[in-house]
Design a protein around this motif. Structure first.
Motif, PDB file in Angstrom:
ATOM      1  N   THR B  36      -9.450  -8.295 -10.196  1.00  0.00           N
ATOM      2  CA  THR B  36      -8.265  -9.097  -8.801  1.00  0.00           C
ATOM      3  C   THR B  36      -6.964  -7.932  -9.850  1.00  0.00           C
ATOM      4  N   MET B  37      -6.946  -7.370  -8.233  1.00  0.00           N
ATOM      5  CA  MET B  37      -5.259  -6.456  -8.476  1.00  0.00           C
ATOM      6  C   MET B  37      -4.168  -6.837  -7.916  1.00  0.00           C
ATOM      7  N   PRO B  38      -3.181  -8.295  -7.873  1.00  0.00           N
ATOM      8  CA  PRO B  38      -1.978  -8.045  -6.767  1.00  0.00           C
ATOM      9  C   PRO B  38      -1.290  -7.348  -6.201  1.00  0.00           C
ATOM     10  N   TYR B  39      -1.310  -7.525  -4.850  1.00  0.00           N
ATOM     11  CA  TYR B  39      -0.398  -6.150  -4.431  1.00  0.00           C
ATOM     12  C   TYR B  39       0.927  -5.707  -4.838  1.00  0.00           C
ATOM     13  N   ASP B  40       1.255  -5.311  -4.777  1.00  0.00           N
ATOM     14  CA  ASP B  40       2.496  -4.527  -5.579  1.00  0.00           C
ATOM     15  C   ASP B  40       3.019  -3.511  -4.832  1.00  0.00           C
ATOM     16  N   THR B  41       4.788  -3.741  -4.456  1.00  0.00           N
ATOM     17  CA  THR B  41       5.308  -2.853  -4.009  1.00  0.00           C
ATOM     18  C   THR B  41       5.432  -1.618  -4.459  1.00  0.00           C
ATOM     19  N   ARG B  42       5.627  -1.282  -6.286  1.00  0.00           N
ATOM     20  CA  ARG B  42       5.450  -0.066  -6.370  1.00  0.00           C
ATOM     21  C   ARG B  42       3.845   0.864  -6.104  1.00  0.00           C
ATOM     22  N   PHE B  43       3.354   0.274  -6.215  1.00  0.00           N
ATOM     23  CA  PHE B  43       2.464   0.868  -6.004  1.00  0.00           C
ATOM     24  C   PHE B  43       2.049   1.478  -4.874  1.00  0.00           C
ATOM     25  N   VAL B  44       2.395   1.332  -3.845  1.00  0.00           N
ATOM     26  CA  VAL B  44       2.273   1.419  -2.820  1.00  0.00           C
ATOM     27  C   VAL B  44       1.832   2.870  -2.133  1.00  0.00           C
ATOM     28  N   GLY B  45       1.239   3.239  -1.138  1.00  0.00           N
ATOM     29  CA  GLY B  45       0.920   5.548  -0.987  1.00  0.00           C
ATOM     30  C   GLY B  45       1.729   5.884  -0.127  1.00  0.00           C
ATOM     31  N   ASP B  46       1.862   4.486   0.876  1.00  0.00           N
ATOM     32  CA  ASP B  46       2.092   5.511   2.169  1.00  0.00           C
ATOM     33  C   ASP B  46       3.277   3.912   2.509  1.00  0.00           C
ATOM     34  N   PRO B  47       4.394   4.438   2.198  1.00  0.00           N
ATOM     35  CA  PRO B  47       6.133   3.973   2.664  1.00  0.00           C
ATOM     36  C   PRO B  47       6.524   3.798   3.945  1.00  0.00           C
ATOM     37  N   ALA B  48       5.377   4.727   4.242  1.00  0.00           N
ATOM     38  CA  ALA B  48       6.489   4.241   6.402  1.00  0.00           C
ATOM     39  C   ALA B  48       4.700   2.503   6.633  1.00  0.00           C
TER      40      ALA B  48
END
Lengths: 168, 143
Positions: B36-48
């Motif tokens: 598993t990999m928790p959600y992390d804002t650093r790994f976002v691909g689409d800022p919108a």
């Protein structure tokens, strides 16, 4: 008829660099990996500066395969988006100031295939992508990555992308 | 001969990039792995939209796939990705943990074949899937 006086080179460079930066600077994951782009005219080279956090195999050591995949995919998407942006911008159909204020949506990856040709060494990596087909809805992009020697690729990839709607 | 499960766990836990992405090994054995990999804002691909970047999901699937090879009964000493084809089905829902389930479904003397699926918290609709070929470094003397 008299020709319009060419724009000063610095004005042209500043406009193009600002448009390029606007494409990727807002994407957190690209910043997290530390990917940058070098521009020569319309030609882009993606650069992945080495960092310990990119290691996948500590005994060799080698870059993580997932990092390599992400680097190639980012290089492909930005090249694709840039090639369209360039046409619009240089054709005078798109105001460069508007690009920075409202960066275009990036194409979406449909699929991406990575060939791992040799281990990624613990040093900087470079990638260049080539748009082989860019249609209204779909695009196909090939990308090559190397480290010390341009002719010794450590990975290559091909991806298909869905173009953003209303992007034209 | 070292225990395949212990070796595979050691292999995964020593990966700096996987640690950086917050990957966790949930289960492994007999060529099958769940990570598993928790959600992390650093790994976002689409800022919108806040949707994770496909590359982060790929990294999870690549790691789970390598781990599936390592815990195969052939007890490989090491493995490396030869190729990986990733299909993206839909954006992962922002805020949700990604789960990758990998299966090493066939091995030859020197190659392992793996398939892997990634889901978010809606496990009925996969986010992405991949298939890959991996190198297989067998213990000396093994057939």
């Amino acid at each position: 008829m008299t020709r319009a006086k060419p724009e000063p080179v610095q004005v042209v460079k500043q406009r193009r660099d600002a448009a390029l930066t606007a494409l990727f600077s807002g994407v957190p994951y690209i910043n997290y990996l530390g990917i940058r782009f070098d521009r020569r005219g319309d030609e882009l080279t993606a650069i992945l500066p080495f960092d310990e956090k990119l290691i996948g195999n500590p005994t060799l050591p080698a870059l993580h395969g997932g990092v390599t995949a992400a680097f190639l995919e980012v290089a492909a998407i930005i090249e694709l988006s840039w090639s369209i942006l360039w046409e619009e911008m240089e054709g005078g159909r798109l105001d460069p100031a508007a690009i920075a204020a409202n960066p275009p949506r990036l194409p979406k990856t449909i699929d991406f295939t990575v060939d791992y040709l040799r281990a990624g060494l613990p040093r900087d990596a470079y990638a260049r992508a080539r748009v082989n087909r860019s249609g209204r809805r779909y695009a196909s992009v090939h990308v090559e990555a190397w480290q010390d020697n341009r002719t010794r690729l450590f990975a290559q990839g091909t991806g298909h992308f869905l173009m953003p709607e209303g992007g034209d | 001969m070292p225990d395949a499960t212990a070796l595979a766990r050691q292999f995964i836990e020593a990966i700096p990039h996987s640690r950086m992405l917050g990957m966790r090994l949930e289960s492994l054995g007999d060529g099958r792995v769940t990570m598993t990999m928790p959600y992390d804002t650093r790994f976002v691909g689409d800022p919108a939209t806040g949707v994770l970047h496909g590359g982060a999901v790929s990294a999870l699937m690549d790691t789970a796939s390598g781990a599936a090879v390592m815990c195969h009964p052939a007890s490989p000493l090491s493995t490396a990705t030869l190729d990986l084809r990733i299909d993206y089905f839909r954006p992962a829902t922002p805020g949700q943990t990604i789960t990758a389930r990998a299966e090493c479904y066939h091995v030859t003397r020197s190659v392992a074949f793996v398939r892997v699926t990634a889901t978010d918290e809606d496990e009925t609709r996969p986010v992405a899937a991949a298939t890959g070929a991996f190198t297989l470094d067998r213990p000396r003397g093994a057939t």
